[in-house]
Structure formats: structure tokens, C-alpha cells
Design an enzyme around this catalytic site. Structure first.
Site, PDB file in Angstrom:
ATOM      1  N   ARG A 118     -47.640 -31.572 -19.390  1.00 36.26           N
ATOM      2  CA  ARG A 118     -48.450 -31.784 -18.056  1.00 36.26           C
ATOM      3  C   ARG A 118     -49.873 -32.304 -18.688  1.00 36.26           C
ATOM      4  O   ARG A 118     -50.549 -33.311 -18.159  1.00 36.26           O
ATOM      5  CB  ARG A 118     -48.704 -30.804 -17.025  1.00 36.26           C
ATOM      6  N   GLU A 121     -49.502 -35.404 -20.250  1.00 31.42           N
ATOM      7  CA  GLU A 121     -49.150 -36.400 -19.049  1.00 31.42           C
ATOM      8  C   GLU A 121     -50.724 -37.036 -18.458  1.00 31.42           C
ATOM      9  O   GLU A 121     -50.873 -37.876 -18.269  1.00 31.42           O
ATOM     10  CB  GLU A 121     -48.424 -35.926 -18.071  1.00 31.42           C
ATOM     11  N   SER A 144     -66.636 -36.506 -29.201  1.00 27.12           N
ATOM     12  CA  SER A 144     -66.193 -35.797 -30.354  1.00 27.12           C
ATOM     13  C   SER A 144     -65.295 -34.553 -29.749  1.00 27.12           C
ATOM     14  O   SER A 144     -65.526 -34.197 -28.793  1.00 27.12           O
ATOM     15  CB  SER A 144     -67.517 -35.286 -30.901  1.00 27.12           C
TER      16      SER A 144
END
Length: 183
Positions: A118, A121, A144
Site C-alpha cells: 500500500r 501503491e 531529500s
């Protein structure tokens, strides 16, 4: 595939045996919770004094001695020196370079674990949105992951508790090629 270094397996074993949370350990060593957790999964290294503080927070030498004494014949005993060396960047997984950590090497991409998938995703779906918004708000550059802080909080919500992950990285602009000069 989840391939943790020796010292990580030992740390996670001790944490579980002692019934501690990552937050318990982080508070004991006065460090951020997510960073402390990253140490336990081999994604960071630390100085010797912090490594020693972690071992103390996990019960000190007596814990490790007692744990090893409880093992059955044939089970691998935990070598506290190897754990300390791994934490402080001197372990065998550092490939001869003090402090070198192979970040991201503990799982495959895309990950199969539902939580990790997830998170992956989120970057797949929203990555270009983040990139575009960084460009619009800051200019041409990146966030960064070195000068970086992150945290995870639980937020109460009537529809079900929410997971709040904060990523706080310094903006690093790409250099202007006209400033490069000629050679």
C-alpha cells in the site's frame, strides 16, 4: 523475500522477548521512533554509544546471557558483539565499509506484504502528483531522503482510526547548468 542481517534478527528477538514496543526503545535512547525502527530492520546504522544504549534498553548483558542459557542444544546463541558491530556499522553485512548500509535490500519490489504494498501503491498513484507539486511550489529539484525526518501517528476518527505518515525532507534544487562553467 525478507532477508534481515544477523544483528536485526537478534534485536527483534530481544524486543519481542522483553515485550517492548519500538516507541519504548526510542524513548529509552532518546531518538525518533521511525529511525529507531529502521535500525532494527537494518536500514540505518548508529554510533557505538547509541548501539550500547539500545542493548541496555533491551535488557543489557544479563538479558542476552539469560536468553542464550534458555536455548536448546543446536539453537544459535546470540553473540552480543556481532549485534553491537551490526548496529554501529561494523557488521559483516557492511561489506568491509564502516557504516555502509544497503538500504532497501530487505524486500522485493513490488512488495508482497500488504502494508508495504500500500505504501508502494501510494507512490505509484500519487508520485507524479507529489513531483508536480514540489516543482510548482519549490522549483526544479527533489525532496531529500538524507536530510529527512519522518513520523507515524494514530489519529482518532469516527469512521475508523487513521494512519498519519509525515515525510519531512529538505528541498534540494537541481543546479543550473549555466553555473557549471566550461572545462
Amino acid at each position: 523475500m525478507f532477508n534481515l542481517p544477523y544483528h536485526c534478527k537478534a534485536l527483534l528477538t530481544a524486543k519481542q522477548e522483553r515485550g517492548l514496543t519500538f516507541d519504548d526503545v526510542a524513548k529509552a535512547i532518546n531518538k525518533p521512533e521511525v529511525w529507531t525502527t529502521a535500525l532494527f530492520y537494518g536500514q540505518a546504522s548508529t554510533d557505538k554509544s547509541t548501539a550500547e544504549a539500545i542493548l541496555k534498553a533491551l535488557g543489557g548483558e544479563q538479558f542476552w546471557t539469560d536468553y542464550n542459557d534458555r536455548l536448546e542444544a543446536g539453537q544459535e546463541k546470540i553473540d552480543i558483539r556481532r549485534v553491537l558491530n551490526g548496529l554501529s556499522g561494523n557488521g559483516e553485512e557492511n561489506m568491509g565499509v564502516k557504516g555502509m548500509v544497503t538500504r532497501g535490500a530487505t524486500f522485493e519490489v513490488p512488495p508482497k506484504d500488504p502494508v508495504l504494498y500500500r505504501l508502494y501503491e501510494v507512490l505509484v498513484v500519487y508520485g507524479y502528483s507529489y513531483k508536480a507539486l514540489i516543482y510548482e511550489k519549490f522549483g526544479d529539484g527533489i525532496m531529500s531522503a538524507i536530510d529527512f525526518r519522518t513520523s507515524l501517528e494514530r489519529k482518532k476518527d469516527p469512521k475508523g482510526d487513521r494512519v498519519v505518515i509525515t515525510m519531512d525532507g529538505k528541498f534540494l534544487p537541481y543546479s543550473d547548468p549555466s553555473a557549471w562553467g566550461t572545462q
